[in-house]
Design a protein around this motif. Structure first.
Motif, PDB file in Angstrom:
ATOM      1  N   UNK A 161     -90.972  56.807  63.265  1.00 10.95           N
ATOM      2  CA  UNK A 161     -92.240  56.048  63.684  1.00 10.95           C
ATOM      3  C   UNK A 161     -92.107  56.303  65.421  1.00 10.95           C
ATOM      4  N   UNK A 162     -90.724  56.135  66.125  1.00  5.81           N
ATOM      5  CA  UNK A 162     -90.536  56.008  67.304  1.00  5.81           C
ATOM      6  C   UNK A 162     -90.966  57.581  67.926  1.00  5.81           C
ATOM      7  N   UNK A 163     -90.567  58.495  67.374  1.00  4.07           N
ATOM      8  CA  UNK A 163     -90.858  59.901  67.732  1.00  4.07           C
ATOM      9  C   UNK A 163     -92.188  60.188  67.607  1.00  4.07           C
ATOM     10  N   UNK A 385     -84.280  46.695  66.158  1.00  5.10           N
ATOM     11  CA  UNK A 385     -84.310  47.795  66.523  1.00  5.10           C
ATOM     12  C   UNK A 385     -85.778  48.469  66.832  1.00  5.10           C
ATOM     13  N   UNK A 386     -86.460  48.858  65.545  1.00  3.36           N
ATOM     14  CA  UNK A 386     -87.899  48.995  65.623  1.00  3.36           C
ATOM     15  C   UNK A 386     -88.864  47.951  66.348  1.00  3.36           C
ATOM     16  N   UNK A 387     -88.246  46.621  65.934  1.00  2.00           N
ATOM     17  CA  UNK A 387     -89.239  45.586  66.504  1.00  2.00           C
ATOM     18  C   UNK A 387     -88.982  45.492  68.225  1.00  2.00           C
ATOM     19  N   UNK A 388     -87.659  45.853  68.563  1.00  5.72           N
ATOM     20  CA  UNK A 388     -87.237  45.742  69.823  1.00  5.72           C
ATOM     21  C   UNK A 388     -88.131  47.187  70.460  1.00  5.72           C
ATOM     22  N   UNK A 389     -88.322  48.153  69.743  1.00 10.97           N
ATOM     23  CA  UNK A 389     -88.724  49.119  70.529  1.00 10.97           C
ATOM     24  C   UNK A 389     -90.222  49.051  70.872  1.00 10.97           C
ATOM     25  N   UNK A 390     -90.822  48.500  69.913  1.00  7.75           N
ATOM     26  CA  UNK A 390     -92.445  48.018  70.232  1.00  7.75           C
ATOM     27  C   UNK A 390     -92.484  46.940  71.398  1.00  7.75           C
TER      28      UNK A 390
END
Length: 415
Positions: A161-163, A385-390
């Motif tokens: 998702x991040x990439x 992690x993914x929540x922090x990313x967004x």
């Protein structure tokens, strides 16, 4: 003699932006420093910079505060044990990172510095993943699935998702890369990142996010009279990728097999089967408690209750787990108002992006679309992690687009 001082506030902002591509330990440290900076700013600064994002005039500020207030109030009626409810509430505290980034970034130059730090960290992840794929040693890789799935710091779901989001940002903000060949380099990195998502990563969520963002980017490049093609474009892209990418073909075929297995035998032992079983139970909870939900942190308690009604021998699932779908999770915790609340939260961010110049708006809107798609298959905001990313990235992009242009101006016709 004039002594140059280090701008620790900007250093912390850049660390936070870079950390969301790295390990959870670095993210935790960066979040703590970021929140301490906010407290210090409120206590000692005379006020926010006039060149920064007008936080008080945004729709995002009240949206985040209302969401957190609703979750706090639900503590009074939650069916979850207090420890579980408090833990779930703390996880949603990451929404404050959106406001923290907007409050601390004082002008567009600072936002661009943070964006550069973010891009360097994401580029490290993409290049490292390709190195792992090529069977090259990557000493800094710490993921549990480094060998099996070519991940660097996180799982394949998060990294994919991040990439995909990183690729979209490279495309939409390519004119910000300095140098004669800067935009071309950004495009090459975008292609490299998307290729990693579609041909290396096995995360289906990341692949679907990649298809959605690629479809949106193509639509924006088309003349307005042809933009209706966006309705069929995702299906065409999936068909092309299904034919050309063995990884994506294998994962999509597996989805079909798992869904058929659940439909025929209620087999909840597979990834898709677990999701379908969880979604079914989540829908039952919402139907039983439509007005206010079961309260923050209530998913595990309610799931165990429903399972025990049909199977008294059911063993409790892990406390603090989730139904792998953010929208349903909000519905379980806050009822139908929770579903409306998450929609209002996303629409508030979208409303703020409409005030931005086109490249910044498209970058922010692409990130928001990625979040919306990811939330269909995962509890993206709830998860670490993914929540922090967004949250960090949305705050950074809002600050970038809403701040006064103290940084380099965009070239004529930049899109």
């Amino acid at each position: 003699m004039r002594i140059k001082t280090i701008n620790f506030r900007l250093a912390v902002i850049c660390l936070a932006a870079a950390s969301v591509g790295l390990s959870i330990a670095i993210i935790s440290i960066a979040k703590l420093l970021l929140l301490l900076c906010v407290v210090a700013t409120l206590l000692f600064a005379k006020g926010l910079s006039k060149d920064g994002a007008p936080l008080a005039k945004t729709f995002t500020l009240p949206a985040v505060l209302v969401v957190l207030l609703a979750l706090v109030l639900s503590l009074s009626w939650t069916v979850a044990p207090l420890q579980e409810a408090s833990g779930s509430l703390a996880k949603y505290g990451k929404l404050l990172l959106i406001l923290a980034m907007m409050a601390l970034i004082r002008d567009r130059r600072e936002a661009l510095c943070a964006l550069a730090a973010f891009a360097l960290a994401q580029l490290l992840v993409v290049l490292s993943s390709w190195m792992l794929f090529a069977d090259m040693p990557v000493a800094w890789a710490s993921s549990r699935t480094t060998v099996s799935h070519y991940t660097v710091f996180s799982g394949y779901l998060d990294q994919g998702i991040m990439s995909a989001v990183f690729a979209a940002l490279c495309w939409h903000l390519r004119h910000l890369v300095p140098g004669r060949f800067g935009p071309r380099i950004a495009i090459a990195v975008a292609v490299l990142s998307l290729a990693n998502v579609f041909f290396v990563m096995v995360g289906r969520s990341g692949q679907l996010v990649g298809v959605a963002l690629l479809s949106l980017a193509i639509m924006w490049q088309l003349p307005k009279k042809y933009r209706i093609i966006v309705a069929v474009l995702p299906f065409l892209l999936v068909a092309v990728l299904f034919a050309s990418s063995p990884t994506m073909r294998e994962r999509l075929t597996l989805v079909k097999t798992e869904v058929q297995g659940y439909s025929a035998r209620h087999d909840a032992s597979t990834s898709s089967g677990v999701r379908l079983a969880f979604w079914r139970r989540a829908g039952q909870v919402i139907a039983q408690r439509p007005l206010a939900g079961a309260g923050v942190g209530s998913w595990s308690t309610e799931y165990d209750r429903l399972e025990r009604e049909v199977n008294p021998q059911h063993e409790n699932i892990n406390p603090g787990s989730n139904p792998h779908q953010e929208y349903l999770l909000w519905g379980v915790q806050l009822g139908v108002p929770g579903l409306l609340l998450i929609a209002a939260f996303m629409l508030s961010i979208l409303r703020d992006t409409l005030k931005m110049e086109t490249p910044y708006a498209r970058a922010a809107q692409s990130t928001l679309l990625a979040l919306a798609v990811a939330c269909l298959f995962n509890s993206t905001l709830y998860d670490g992690l993914i929540g922090d990313f967004f949250c960090v990235l949305i705050g950074l992009l809002l600050a970038l687009g809403l701040s006064k242009p103290a940084g380099p101006p965009l070239p004529e016709g930049a899109t």
